[in-house]
Design a protein around this motif. Structure first.
Motif, PDB file in Angstrom:
ATOM      1  N   ASP A   1       0.822  -1.219   0.000  1.00  0.00           N
ATOM      2  CA  ASP A   1       0.000   0.000   0.000  1.00  0.00           C
ATOM      3  C   ASP A   1       0.849   1.260   0.000  1.00  0.00           C
TER       4      ASP A   1
ATOM      5  N   ASN B   1      -3.033   9.736   6.929  1.00  0.00           N
ATOM      6  CA  ASN B   1      -3.446   9.202   5.623  1.00  0.00           C
ATOM      7  C   ASN B   1      -2.240   9.113   4.683  1.00  0.00           C
TER       8      ASN B   1
ATOM      9  N   ASP C   1      -2.187   8.202   0.765  1.00  0.00           N
ATOM     10  CA  ASP C   1      -2.526   9.197  -0.266  1.00  0.00           C
ATOM     11  C   ASP C   1      -1.517  10.339  -0.332  1.00  0.00           C
TER      12      ASP C   1
ATOM     13  N   THR D   1       2.163  12.230  -1.003  1.00  0.00           N
ATOM     14  CA  THR D   1       3.369  12.094  -1.817  1.00  0.00           C
ATOM     15  C   THR D   1       4.539  11.895  -0.854  1.00  0.00           C
TER      16      THR D   1
END
Length: 324
Positions: free
Chosen positions: A93, A118, A121, A123
């Motif tokens: 993930d 999070n 999601d 960068t």
């Protein structure tokens, strides 16, 4: 055509035992995992750990460069991931790059950090910034806690000094009171001595000169005691003044520290700081309004004073509603 050897087929599908694994097998596993990517990162790390334990001294770095194309640092990163990440899905993930960044966090904080921020999601740059901000906040909190402990220790020391100074002041005051009582007693004795003759034991002839001399000697002795007592009283007074001055200095220091601590607390709370400023302004304004009301009450015509009183009551009610 003969029957297939079922045992041999099963053996071929099973991974080789640790004793059967060679450096060539391990190298092949790493190259295969490189082609797969994703969660195979953990396989690469485990194989690198296995290879390093197997290779002799001096063979590790050449093998990394020639057989699997890794630098020593890259290999160390893969091995760290294998040691510190047990969940292949987490690696899949996050990706190897972000997983490596998370190694900067303590193991017991990573899962919560990933959930709170999070990370999936994010960068890589955003993750780096989030970790940096977390480290800075933690360092600031630790520094604030250290400063708080230092401030508390300093204040405790000042409070203890104040206690000792007050005890010393109480003792000095008691010494001075005793000295003053001693002076008063000696002054009374000297006055009494001057008011009556001195009894002189004589055998035959009363010698007035001897009596006068004895009386003068007694008065002089008493005066010397009185002078010494007054000197002691003066010293006790000076000690009391010094002790009182020390107590006053320390008292002001404690007040300044309390004020600084309060300001430091307010400085860390923007809303509280703004409230403090406005509250002080409100108090100053209330004092001015009260002064104007007192002047209006001094007039013969009370119309203005009554209007001011009504306005101030309305203002007080409005301020009271703010606290509801």
């Amino acid at each position: 055509m003969g029957k297939p050897d079922l045992g041999r087929l099963i053996a071929q599908t099973m991974p080789p035992t640790a004793e059967d694994r060679t450096i060539e097998v391990i190298t092949g596993d790493i190259l295969e995992a490189q082609r797969k990517g994703g969660e195979a990162v953990l396989t690469i790390g485990k194989c690198l750990i296995e290879a390093k334990d197997m290779l002799s001294h001096g063979e590790w770095l050449p093998w990394l460069a020639e057989k699997v194309g890794y630098s020593e640092k890259t290999a160390q990163n893969f091995m760290r991931l294998a040691r510190e990440f047990s969940n292949p899905q987490a690696i899949a993930d996050l990706g190897a790059t972000k997983a490596l960044k998370l190694l900067a966090l303590p193991p017991d904080e990573r899962e919560k950090f990933v959930a709170d921020h999070n990370v999936i999601d994010m960068t890589t740059r955003q993750l780096e910034q989030a970790i940096k901000e977390r480290d800075e906040a933690k360092a600031a909190a630790e520094q604030a806690a250290a400063d708080q402990r230092t401030a508390e220790q300093a204040r405790d020391k000042m409070a203890e000094d104040m206690r000792l100074l007050n005890a010393r002041l109480a003792g000095v005051r008691e010494d001075r009171e005793q000295a003053m009582e001693n002076v008063a007693r000696l002054e009374a004795e000297l006055a009494d001595l001057k008011a009556k003759p001195v009894d002189v034991a004589v055998e035959t002839v009363v010698d007035q000169a001897a009596i006068d001399k004895a009386r003068a000697d007694a008065i002089a002795e008493m005066q010397a005691k009185l002078d010494k007592a007054k000197e002691a009283a003066a010293k006790a007074r000076d000690k009391q003044k010094q002790a009182e001055a020390s107590v006053e200095v320390l008292k002001r220091s404690l007040e300044e520290r309390d004020k600084s601590d309060k300001q430091a607390t307010i400085a860390g709370d923007k809303e509280l700081a703004q409230f403090e400023v406005l509250f002080n302004q409100g108090q100053e304004l209330a004092n001015k309004l009260h002064g104007l009301l007192l002047k209006a009450r001094g007039r013969e015509d009370q119309t203005a004073a009554q209007g001011m009183e009504k306005a101030l009551r309305a203002l007080a009610e409005a301020i009271g509603r703010c606290a509801e």
